[in-house]
Design a protein around this motif. Sequence first.
Motif, short mmCIF file in Angstrom:
data_model
loop_
_atom_site.label_atom_id
_atom_site.label_comp_id
_atom_site.label_asym_id
_atom_site.label_seq_id
_atom_site.Cartn_x
_atom_site.Cartn_y
_atom_site.Cartn_z
N ALA A 1 0.70 -1.26 -0.03
CA ALA A 1 0.07 -0.06 0.00
C ALA A 1 0.74 1.35 -0.07
CB ALA A 1 -0.83 0.13 1.33
N GLY A 2 1.89 1.14 0.86
CA GLY A 2 2.82 2.13 0.72
C GLY A 2 3.43 2.41 -0.68
N ARG B 1 10.48 -1.66 -4.02
CA ARG B 1 9.55 -1.18 -4.60
C ARG B 1 9.23 -0.95 -5.89
NH1 ARG B 1 13.21 2.60 -2.55
NH2 ARG B 1 13.90 4.53 -3.95
N HIS B 2 10.03 -0.99 -6.78
CA HIS B 2 10.05 -0.90 -8.15
C HIS B 2 9.60 -2.25 -8.78
CE1 HIS B 2 12.39 2.93 -7.96
NE2 HIS B 2 11.30 3.25 -8.92
N GLN B 3 9.96 -3.27 -8.13
CA GLN B 3 9.53 -4.45 -8.68
C GLN B 3 7.90 -4.73 -8.25
OE1 GLN B 3 11.53 -7.09 -10.19
NE2 GLN B 3 11.56 -8.32 -8.39
N LEU B 4 7.67 -4.42 -7.08
CA LEU B 4 5.92 -4.17 -6.95
C LEU B 4 5.23 -3.35 -7.65
CD1 LEU B 4 6.16 -4.53 -2.82
CD2 LEU B 4 5.71 -6.29 -4.53
N LEU B 5 5.92 -2.28 -7.95
CA LEU B 5 5.29 -1.28 -8.91
C LEU B 5 4.99 -1.82 -10.32
CD1 LEU B 5 3.95 1.83 -9.43
CD2 LEU B 5 6.39 2.52 -9.73
N HIS B 6 5.94 -2.32 -11.07
CA HIS B 6 6.09 -2.63 -12.01
C HIS B 6 4.98 -4.04 -12.01
CE1 HIS B 6 9.99 -1.06 -14.01
NE2 HIS B 6 8.91 -0.34 -13.65
N ARG B 7 5.03 -4.85 -11.01
CA ARG B 7 4.12 -6.10 -11.07
C ARG B 7 2.54 -5.37 -11.32
NH1 ARG B 7 3.73 -9.04 -5.47
NH2 ARG B 7 2.08 -7.39 -5.17
N HIS B 8 2.26 -4.59 -10.45
CA HIS B 8 0.93 -4.06 -10.28
C HIS B 8 0.67 -3.21 -11.60
CE1 HIS B 8 -2.39 -2.73 -7.64
NE2 HIS B 8 -2.52 -1.77 -8.63
N SER B 9 1.47 -2.48 -12.04
CA SER B 9 1.15 -1.77 -13.44
C SER B 9 1.01 -2.63 -14.33
CB SER B 9 2.38 -0.64 -13.61
OG SER B 9 2.08 0.13 -12.59
N ALA B 10 1.80 -3.73 -14.64
CA ALA B 10 1.68 -4.69 -15.69
C ALA B 10 0.42 -5.33 -15.70
CB ALA B 10 2.85 -5.81 -15.67
N MET C 1 -14.90 -13.17 -17.70
CA MET C 1 -14.50 -12.75 -16.24
C MET C 1 -12.84 -12.84 -16.16
SD MET C 1 -14.86 -14.46 -12.54
CE MET C 1 -16.46 -13.42 -11.91
N THR C 2 -12.15 -11.85 -15.64
CA THR C 2 -10.92 -11.85 -15.43
C THR C 2 -10.69 -12.09 -13.95
OG1 THR C 2 -10.29 -9.95 -17.08
CG2 THR C 2 -8.63 -10.38 -15.34
N ILE C 3 -9.57 -12.91 -13.66
CA ILE C 3 -9.61 -13.40 -12.24
C ILE C 3 -7.95 -13.13 -11.83
CG2 ILE C 3 -9.39 -15.18 -10.78
CD1 ILE C 3 -11.62 -16.72 -12.08
N LEU C 4 -7.84 -12.44 -10.90
CA LEU C 4 -6.52 -12.01 -10.45
C LEU C 4 -6.11 -12.54 -9.09
CD1 LEU C 4 -6.90 -8.04 -11.20
CD2 LEU C 4 -6.14 -9.80 -12.97
N THR C 5 -4.80 -12.77 -9.17
CA THR C 5 -4.30 -13.39 -7.93
C THR C 5 -2.92 -12.78 -7.68
OG1 THR C 5 -3.26 -15.32 -8.67
CG2 THR C 5 -5.72 -15.44 -7.56
N GLU C 6 -2.87 -11.45 -7.45
CA GLU C 6 -1.58 -10.64 -7.46
C GLU C 6 -0.99 -10.98 -5.97
OE1 GLU C 6 0.31 -6.12 -7.56
OE2 GLU C 6 -1.99 -6.42 -7.95
N GLY C 7 0.43 -11.20 -5.94
CA GLY C 7 1.18 -11.38 -5.05
C GLY C 7 0.78 -12.54 -3.98
N LEU C 8 0.04 -13.56 -4.62
CA LEU C 8 -0.50 -14.63 -3.70
C LEU C 8 0.15 -15.96 -3.69
CD1 LEU C 8 -2.56 -15.49 -1.62
CD2 LEU C 8 -4.08 -15.56 -3.83
N MET C 9 0.17 -16.28 -5.38
CA MET C 9 0.82 -17.76 -5.57
C MET C 9 2.18 -17.92 -4.75
SD MET C 9 -1.16 -19.38 -6.71
CE MET C 9 -2.87 -18.83 -6.28
N MET C 10 3.01 -17.10 -4.46
CA MET C 10 4.43 -17.30 -4.14
C MET C 10 4.09 -18.11 -2.54
SD MET C 10 3.74 -14.19 -3.79
CE MET C 10 4.63 -13.30 -5.14
N TYR C 11 2.83 -17.97 -1.96
CA TYR C 11 2.74 -18.17 -0.61
C TYR C 11 2.52 -19.71 -0.81
CZ TYR C 11 3.38 -13.57 0.86
OH TYR C 11 3.73 -12.21 1.02
N PHE C 12 1.99 -20.22 -1.74
CA PHE C 12 1.59 -21.54 -2.01
C PHE C 12 2.55 -22.64 -2.64
CE2 PHE C 12 -2.42 -19.11 -2.07
CZ PHE C 12 -2.96 -19.63 -0.87
N SER C 13 2.62 -24.00 -2.08
CA SER C 13 3.35 -24.91 -2.88
C SER C 13 2.78 -25.20 -4.04
CB SER C 13 3.69 -26.05 -1.70
OG SER C 13 2.25 -26.69 -1.54
N THR D 1 13.46 -4.53 -13.54
CA THR D 1 12.74 -5.22 -12.64
C THR D 1 12.68 -6.78 -13.18
OG1 THR D 1 10.82 -4.73 -13.46
CG2 THR D 1 11.49 -3.51 -11.64
N ARG D 2 12.40 -7.55 -12.54
CA ARG D 2 12.13 -8.95 -13.00
C ARG D 2 11.03 -9.79 -12.39
NH1 ARG D 2 14.05 -11.11 -17.27
NH2 ARG D 2 14.05 -13.39 -17.66
#
Length: 297
Positions: A16-17, A60-69, A156-168, A267-268
């Motif tokens: 959020a920051g 912060r640029h990683q997250l910004l590019h992720r969200h904007s992409a 429908m568009t389904i989004l899971t931003e910033g989530l899948m890395m927490y799951f095996s 970023t990557r």
Amino acid sequence: MDMNKDGVAVSALYTAGVWQWAGLSNAELTTPESATGVFRWVNAYMRFYRWLNPQSYCLRHQLLHRHSAIDHLVKQAHCPRVLEVASGFSPRGATLSANPDCHYTEMDLPGMVAHKRLQFQRTAAGKAVLARPNFTLQAGDITTYDFSADAVSKPMTILTEGLMMYFSRSQQLPLWRAIAMRLAKSDGVYIFDYIPLTEEPARSFLGRVLHNLRVHWFGIAGDFAYDERDREAVARDLQLCGFDDVRCYATGEVAQAWNLPAAEVATRTLIYVCRMKNSTVSVPATTTASKKSEQSS
């Protein structure tokens, strides 16, 4: 995942920051005051981390590019319905639901939804967002959510931003199957981000030593469920779950073409875009970043 005194994930406050720092549309409506302190503290730590591991990217640029992409891909899809899972304090729903033709649903755990609703209620503009008939804040858990319960047949568009890395992998596969089955009935697109270990910058010698001390001596392994899959293996898993068209884009390789903010900063993060056969939903043309995934099909 670390929580602050109010029971909010520190990662949610930091992202959020980032949205507020970047000046994203409607970030002022969704960002709690406590995010500012978390943003500064994490950035201070990351300066030390990047000194220790010079090849790492700016968080912060990683997250910004992720969200904007992901914003770019959602707009390209032109779906009348959007479901954003684990939406946190994302301002995306407030922005896109300004279009009355877009029905936007944000889903997160009950505590997070309560915090975000309170955040909206602090301003007249936020209350106006909550009052929109095409905007929904919904409590739910992706691990128990019934994607087939929505009988609406519109794409429908389904989004899971910033989530899948927490799951095996074993946790990801049933979720991806459920999403694929939902989109097979209505058309649409599934978009999420992921960074396999093979895409992570190499740690320095000292960075590796401290990492091993943290994991093996102190037992602090972190929240991410890393495994040995590369980008092609993740794409194959998505195809195994029912998606016919799987494309992968690296943020740093599309930043200029997609006009991402601060596109000059390296970023990557990998963004996966998954569709069913004969889908009418639009996605960007194939780029160098996505060719590897397509070749694995």
